[in-house]
Structures are given as C-alpha cells and as structure tokens.
Design a protein around this motif. Structure first.
Motif, PDB file in Angstrom:
ATOM      1  N   ILE A  19       0.911  -1.239   0.087  1.00 50.81           N
ATOM      2  CA  ILE A  19       0.245  -0.136   0.219  1.00 50.81           C
ATOM      3  C   ILE A  19       1.259   1.565  -0.105  1.00 50.81           C
ATOM      4  CG2 ILE A  19      -1.600   1.254   1.661  1.00 50.81           C
ATOM      5  CD1 ILE A  19      -3.324  -1.339   2.210  1.00 50.81           C
ATOM      6  N   ILE A  23       0.780   4.066  -3.240  1.00 50.40           N
ATOM      7  CA  ILE A  23       0.361   4.824  -2.693  1.00 50.40           C
ATOM      8  C   ILE A  23       1.062   6.166  -3.005  1.00 50.40           C
ATOM      9  CG2 ILE A  23       0.717   7.304  -1.178  1.00 50.40           C
ATOM     10  CD1 ILE A  23      -0.362   5.213   0.889  1.00 50.40           C
ATOM     11  N   GLY A 145      -2.749  -4.603  -2.195  1.00 49.36           N
ATOM     12  CA  GLY A 145      -1.728  -3.236  -1.341  1.00 49.36           C
ATOM     13  C   GLY A 145      -2.332  -2.430  -2.523  1.00 49.36           C
ATOM     14  N   ILE A 148      -5.686  -0.604  -2.719  1.00 50.68           N
ATOM     15  CA  ILE A 148      -5.878   0.751  -1.927  1.00 50.68           C
ATOM     16  C   ILE A 148      -5.076   1.550  -2.412  1.00 50.68           C
ATOM     17  CG2 ILE A 148      -5.983   0.643  -0.216  1.00 50.68           C
ATOM     18  CD1 ILE A 148      -6.264  -2.086   0.982  1.00 50.68           C
ATOM     19  N   GLY A 149      -3.548   1.452  -2.310  1.00 49.66           N
ATOM     20  CA  GLY A 149      -2.115   2.001  -2.444  1.00 49.66           C
ATOM     21  C   GLY A 149      -2.486   3.478  -3.698  1.00 49.66           C
TER      22      GLY A 149
END
Length: 422
Positions: A19, A23, A145, A148-149
């Motif tokens: 994540i 991002i 990951g 979401i990231g």
C-alpha cells in the motif's frame, strides 16, 4: 492455527508495505516534474534512473539481508527493513532536489529487504505441497495493496506531492509497530546457519554457491527474463497512460486498483486450484503465455477501455511466478532458504537495474516530438519478446523438475515433491 496466524502476520505486513509503495506511484511523475522541469518523456527517463538507484542497492544488499536472516532469524531483519522504509518515505516527502530524491532511493534499496525475508519466512513455515499456494499469498497481498494504495495516492495528490509520501511513511511505521508487537520468529535457533559468511552474502557469491543446486540454476535465466519483461509495465505504466490517454493521477490510481483486484483474485484464489487441476508444468506455461499475450495487447491498445480489458489476460499470468518459486524453493534445504530468497531477490533487483532505465528509454525515444515513430506501446512489445524467450528457455527444465498433473492432483498432505537437494 499457529501456521495460519503466522501467514496472516506476513500477509498483513506485505499488504501494508505494498500500500505504501502503491500510494506514491501516481504522484511520481508530478514530483519529478516539480523538481526537474515539465515533460512526461523526460520525467520517464528520470523515473527510470530512480528505479535504477533503488534496484542497484537491492541487488547488492538483498542477499546480505537474506543471509543475515539465516543467521539471526527472520523477525529482527524484517523489522529493521520496515523501519528503514518508513523513515525513507519521510525523506522523500521533503526532498528539495532530484539529487536528494536519488539519495532517498539508495537508502530505500539498502533497507528494502522486507520481501526477501518475508518470502523466506513463508518458506520456513510451509510444507512442500503448500508452498505454491502460500507464495501466492504474496501476490494476493501485492494485488490488494495495489487496489488500495494507488487510489489513496491519486486522491491524496490534490493536497500536494508530499501528502502521498507522508501517508506511506505512516503506514510503514505502523507496519513496523505491528510486527514488533505481534510477529513471531519462524526460524528456530537449531535451523540457523552457524556463521555469517560474506562470500555467500553477495549476489555473485550467492549465485556461485547455488552451483550445488543444478535444479535452481537452470531456472535463473528464465526467472531473470520474466521479471525483466515485467518492468515494461511497472516502469512505464504511469507515463504510458498519461501520455497515450491523457489520464490524471486519479485515473492512473483506478487502473492500478483494477490490476490489484485481478492479481489478488488470481494469486490469492486461483493458484492452488490451477496447480491441482493441471500440474505445475502446465500452470507455469499457461501463466507465461498469458503474460506474453497481455504485453502485446497493451502495446496495441488504442482506446482507454482496451487497457482495462487487457489487464485481465495479463494478470492471469500471475499463476506462473508462485508456482515457479515453489519449484525452486523445494530444491533447497531449510537452512538456506534465506540465502536462496536473497539470491532470487538479487536476480529480480538486477532486472530492476537494467529494466527501468532501458524500458523508460524505449518509451522516451518512442514518444515526443523527436521520436521517429510515435509508439508509446513500444516497451510492452519489447517485454513481450523477452517473455517469449523466457518461455522457450523454461520448457525443458520444467519437464524435469515440475510436479506433473497426476501428482498435483493428490490430496493435500501427501508428499508432492522429491526430496530437497541437500
């Protein structure tokens, strides 16, 4: 119960780690342009060299961390890596120049042993017949990951280029705290190596030491080419989609989230069933074939919806890597799993040394006003060619060492591999 709990710990550890990586992906081009100047083609070239700096350090230090974990246990080395990664994201957030950004990537590469040690951890606690399934959890964590990231990163970018890095730092340090409190040790003292040897704790020495395992060495070149081809996607995706389809950071995040959903389904749920149904040999061949098809489809995409559609066949290739990793791991003794995973990480890191600068350069010379032909999909075509070569080199050793269909169909709990080479 304890096995499931340990797998859960590692799954969450990798998930939070990925994540944090996911991002920052959508905002990286904007950060490079902010520090270096505008232009996606030029930013892609700088981005490739940033990946080169990270990968070069991982290539050198991954076997060091893996061998240290063979000596001192997985837990302390994993925690050290997670702490270093969290602090490095803070460094990235406030980097005033491109030079400082490169320093940050060097630090991240040195401490970036979490995946190496996590993979060795899974090898410690998995039986031979369960390794492909459990290695698939790493891919599932990567998938979730990347669901979401990138979405968080794309949305956080509206608060500035620093925000995604600070969020990633917070998650990584939270991950470190979680591991400090919860994570048990997987390698008991009696299974650890007696001494740390520098000649084995470097990529060249590690590869030389693997000469005693011919079943491992025959897969090194195909393993290298598989990951090198993969960097056609990893190193150019953001630049390609922004250039070809005029996407913004949020749209890049949504596309990567789609990749994450498919990867999570494939590696988290499909691997064990596919191996059981068709055996290890056909699973690896099927996966590599789907990767090849997916890369050439990406190269030929002319509409944004095509990219989303082509994600599915490309990500179906994800059944190959955990299966191949299981075949390799099952040929090495328990005491050398950390060293093995360190060497494999170095092989992957070497592809990161070569792949990002080479493939972003292919993108650079294939786009922009100076390009002889405007072909932003060129890196994907190069990746497809590399995957075809890897597939050709994999067939023969797979026939010798992979678990055939009849044995893959045995009930869980039966021995499904020959004895490890000791």
């Amino acid at each position: 119960m304890r096995l499931n709990a340990s797998l859960g710990f590692i799954f969450v550890t990798i998930l939070i780690d990925v994540i944090g990586i996911g991002i920052i992906i959508p905002v990286l081009p904007a950060l490079i342009e902010k520090l270096h100047g505008p232009g996606l083609s030029e930013a892609s070239r700088i981005g490739g060299w940033l990946m080169f700096a990270y990968a070069g350090m991982q290539f050198v230090f991954a076997p060091v961390m893996g061998t240290l974990s063979d000596k001192f246990g997985r837990r302390p080395i994993l925690l050290l890596a997670l702490l270093g990664l969290g602090l490095d994201y803070v460094f990235h957030a406030f980097a005033p120049t491109i030079a400082w950004l490169f320093v940050g990537r060097v630090i991240a590469g040195i401490t970036g042993a979490s995946f190496t040690v996590a993979t060795a951890y899974i090898a410690d606690i998995s039986s031979a017949e369960k390794k492909a399934q459990n290695f698939g959890l790493i891919g599932a964590a990567f998938g979730l990951g990347f669901i979401i990231g990138p979405v968080i990163g794309g949305l956080a970018a509206k608060w500035g280029t620093e925000a995604p890095f600070l969020i990633a730092a917070g998650l990584s340090l939270l991950n470190f705290t979680y591991g400090l409190i919860i994570l048990p040790e997987s390698l008991p003292p009696e299974k650890r190596v007696s001494e740390f040897k520098w000649k084995k704790a470097n990529p060249v020495g590690g590869l030389m030491n693997l000469k005693q395992f011919p079943a491992v060495l025959v897969f090194i070149i195909p393993y290298f080419l598989i990951y090198l081809a993969g960097y056609a996607v990893q190193s150019t995706w953001t630049f390609y989609t922004m250039y070809r389809f005029d996407w913004n950071e949020a749209m890049v995040g949504y596309s990567l989230a789609t990749v994450g959903v498919v990867v999570a389904v494939v590696q988290g749920g499909m691997v064990r069933h596919v191996v059981r149904w068709i055996g290890e040999f056909r699973t690896v061949i099927f996966g590599m074939t789907m990767w090849t098809i997916g890369l050439f489809l990406f190269a030929s995409a002319t509409e944004a919806w095509m990219v989303f559609a082509y994600i599915v066949p490309y990500c179906m290739g994800g059944v190959a890597t955990p299966t191949l990793q299981s075949i390799i791991s099952n040929r090495v003794s328990d005491k050398m799993q950390g060293q093995l995973q360190g060497v494999l990480t170095s092989v992957v890191s070497l592809t990161s040394v070569i792949g990002p600068p080479a493939l972003t350069y292919v993108f650079y010379i294939s786009t922009g006003d100076s390009a002889p032909i405007d072909f932003p999909g060129a890196p994907f075509a190069v990746g497809g060619i590399l995957m075809i070569i890897a597939l050709a080199l994999t067939v023969r050793p797979l026939r010798k060492y992979a678990l055939p269909f009849s044995r893959a169909s045995k009930r869980a709990g039966e021995s499904s591999h020959p004895e490890k080479e000791l």
